[in-house]
Design a protein around this motif. Sequence first.
Motif, PDB file in Angstrom:
ATOM      1  N   MET A   1      90.711  89.039  57.482  1.00 49.81           N
ATOM      2  CA  MET A   1      90.838  88.787  56.052  1.00 49.81           C
ATOM      3  C   MET A   1      89.573  89.236  55.347  1.00 49.81           C
ATOM      4  O   MET A   1      88.470  88.905  55.745  1.00 49.81           O
ATOM      5  CB  MET A   1      91.055  87.294  55.787  1.00 49.81           C
ATOM      6  CG  MET A   1      92.444  86.807  56.119  1.00 49.81           C
ATOM      7  SD  MET A   1      92.684  85.079  55.668  1.00 49.81           S
ATOM      8  CE  MET A   1      92.778  85.226  53.913  1.00 49.81           C
ATOM      9  N   THR A   3      87.420  90.006  51.486  1.00 47.92           N
ATOM     10  CA  THR A   3      87.161  89.336  50.222  1.00 47.92           C
ATOM     11  C   THR A   3      87.570  90.271  49.084  1.00 47.92           C
ATOM     12  O   THR A   3      87.647  91.484  49.249  1.00 47.92           O
ATOM     13  CB  THR A   3      85.675  88.947  50.074  1.00 47.92           C
ATOM     14  OG1 THR A   3      84.872  90.107  50.218  1.00 47.92           O
ATOM     15  CG2 THR A   3      85.292  87.898  51.109  1.00 47.92           C
ATOM     16  N   TYR A   4      87.810  89.663  47.940  1.00 49.93           N
ATOM     17  CA  TYR A   4      88.302  90.392  46.786  1.00 49.93           C
ATOM     18  C   TYR A   4      87.450  90.082  45.573  1.00 49.93           C
ATOM     19  O   TYR A   4      86.767  89.066  45.515  1.00 49.93           O
ATOM     20  CB  TYR A   4      89.764  90.005  46.506  1.00 49.93           C
ATOM     21  CG  TYR A   4      90.673  90.457  47.609  1.00 49.93           C
ATOM     22  CD1 TYR A   4      91.368  91.652  47.511  1.00 49.93           C
ATOM     23  CD2 TYR A   4      90.825  89.696  48.763  1.00 49.93           C
ATOM     24  CE1 TYR A   4      92.191  92.081  48.536  1.00 49.93           C
ATOM     25  CE2 TYR A   4      91.641  90.118  49.786  1.00 49.93           C
ATOM     26  CZ  TYR A   4      92.324  91.314  49.676  1.00 49.93           C
ATOM     27  OH  TYR A   4      93.131  91.735  50.694  1.00 49.93           O
ATOM     28  N   LEU A  22      85.935  86.380  46.622  1.00 47.76           N
ATOM     29  CA  LEU A  22      87.084  85.473  46.550  1.00 47.76           C
ATOM     30  C   LEU A  22      88.144  85.833  47.584  1.00 47.76           C
ATOM     31  O   LEU A  22      88.247  86.988  47.999  1.00 47.76           O
ATOM     32  CB  LEU A  22      87.724  85.559  45.155  1.00 47.76           C
ATOM     33  CG  LEU A  22      86.809  85.284  43.968  1.00 47.76           C
ATOM     34  CD1 LEU A  22      87.530  85.623  42.677  1.00 47.76           C
ATOM     35  CD2 LEU A  22      86.358  83.845  43.974  1.00 47.76           C
ATOM     36  N   GLY A  23      88.943  84.847  47.930  1.00 50.01           N
ATOM     37  CA  GLY A  23      90.147  85.124  48.705  1.00 50.01           C
ATOM     38  C   GLY A  23      91.149  85.798  47.784  1.00 50.01           C
ATOM     39  O   GLY A  23      91.045  85.713  46.559  1.00 50.01           O
ATOM     40  N   ARG A  24      92.124  86.468  48.358  1.00 53.26           N
ATOM     41  CA  ARG A  24      93.086  87.215  47.537  1.00 53.26           C
ATOM     42  C   ARG A  24      93.832  86.311  46.554  1.00 53.26           C
ATOM     43  O   ARG A  24      93.965  86.647  45.372  1.00 53.26           O
ATOM     44  CB  ARG A  24      94.065  87.970  48.419  1.00 53.26           C
ATOM     45  CG  ARG A  24      94.999  88.842  47.598  1.00 53.26           C
ATOM     46  CD  ARG A  24      95.955  89.642  48.455  1.00 53.26           C
ATOM     47  NE  ARG A  24      96.764  90.468  47.585  1.00 53.26           N
ATOM     48  CZ  ARG A  24      96.668  91.781  47.506  1.00 53.26           C
ATOM     49  NH1 ARG A  24      95.798  92.423  48.244  1.00 53.26           N
ATOM     50  NH2 ARG A  24      97.451  92.456  46.690  1.00 53.26           N
ATOM     51  N   ALA A  25      94.319  85.177  47.015  1.00 56.68           N
ATOM     52  CA  ALA A  25      95.088  84.284  46.141  1.00 56.68           C
ATOM     53  C   ALA A  25      94.245  83.790  44.972  1.00 56.68           C
ATOM     54  O   ALA A  25      94.715  83.746  43.827  1.00 56.68           O
ATOM     55  CB  ALA A  25      95.643  83.104  46.934  1.00 56.68           C
ATOM     56  N   GLU A  26      92.990  83.437  45.235  1.00 57.37           N
ATOM     57  CA  GLU A  26      92.113  82.962  44.169  1.00 57.37           C
ATOM     58  C   GLU A  26      91.799  84.084  43.176  1.00 57.37           C
ATOM     59  O   GLU A  26      91.774  83.863  41.964  1.00 57.37           O
ATOM     60  CB  GLU A  26      90.815  82.395  44.757  1.00 57.37           C
ATOM     61  CG  GLU A  26      89.837  81.899  43.722  1.00 57.37           C
ATOM     62  CD  GLU A  26      90.310  80.700  42.909  1.00 57.37           C
ATOM     63  OE1 GLU A  26      89.628  80.365  41.929  1.00 57.37           O
ATOM     64  OE2 GLU A  26      91.350  80.103  43.233  1.00 57.37           O
ATOM     65  N   SER A  47      89.892  94.989  46.581  1.00 53.55           N
ATOM     66  CA  SER A  47      89.246  94.566  47.815  1.00 53.55           C
ATOM     67  C   SER A  47      87.764  94.940  47.777  1.00 53.55           C
ATOM     68  O   SER A  47      87.384  95.988  47.253  1.00 53.55           O
ATOM     69  CB  SER A  47      89.906  95.270  49.003  1.00 53.55           C
ATOM     70  OG  SER A  47      89.233  94.953  50.194  1.00 53.55           O
TER      71      SER A  47
END
Length: 50
Positions: A1, A3-4, A22-26, A47
Motif C-alpha cells: 500500500m 501513500t497518496y 494519506l491513505g487512498r480512502a482519506e 499516488s
Amino acid sequence: MGTYRVMRQDDNGNRYLVAGGLGRAEAERLAAEFEARGHKQLYWVESEGA
C-alpha cells in the motif's frame, strides 16, 4: 500500500499540494470535501510512490 496526496489547481493553472502522506480512502474523502465546497479550483488525488 502506498501513500497518496491531494492536489489543487487554481484558476491560473497553478498547482499546489493540499495534503500528503494519506491513505487512498482519506485522500479521496478530503478531495471530495473540498470539491463539495463549490470553489472553482480543481482537486484530485495522486499516488506519492512508484
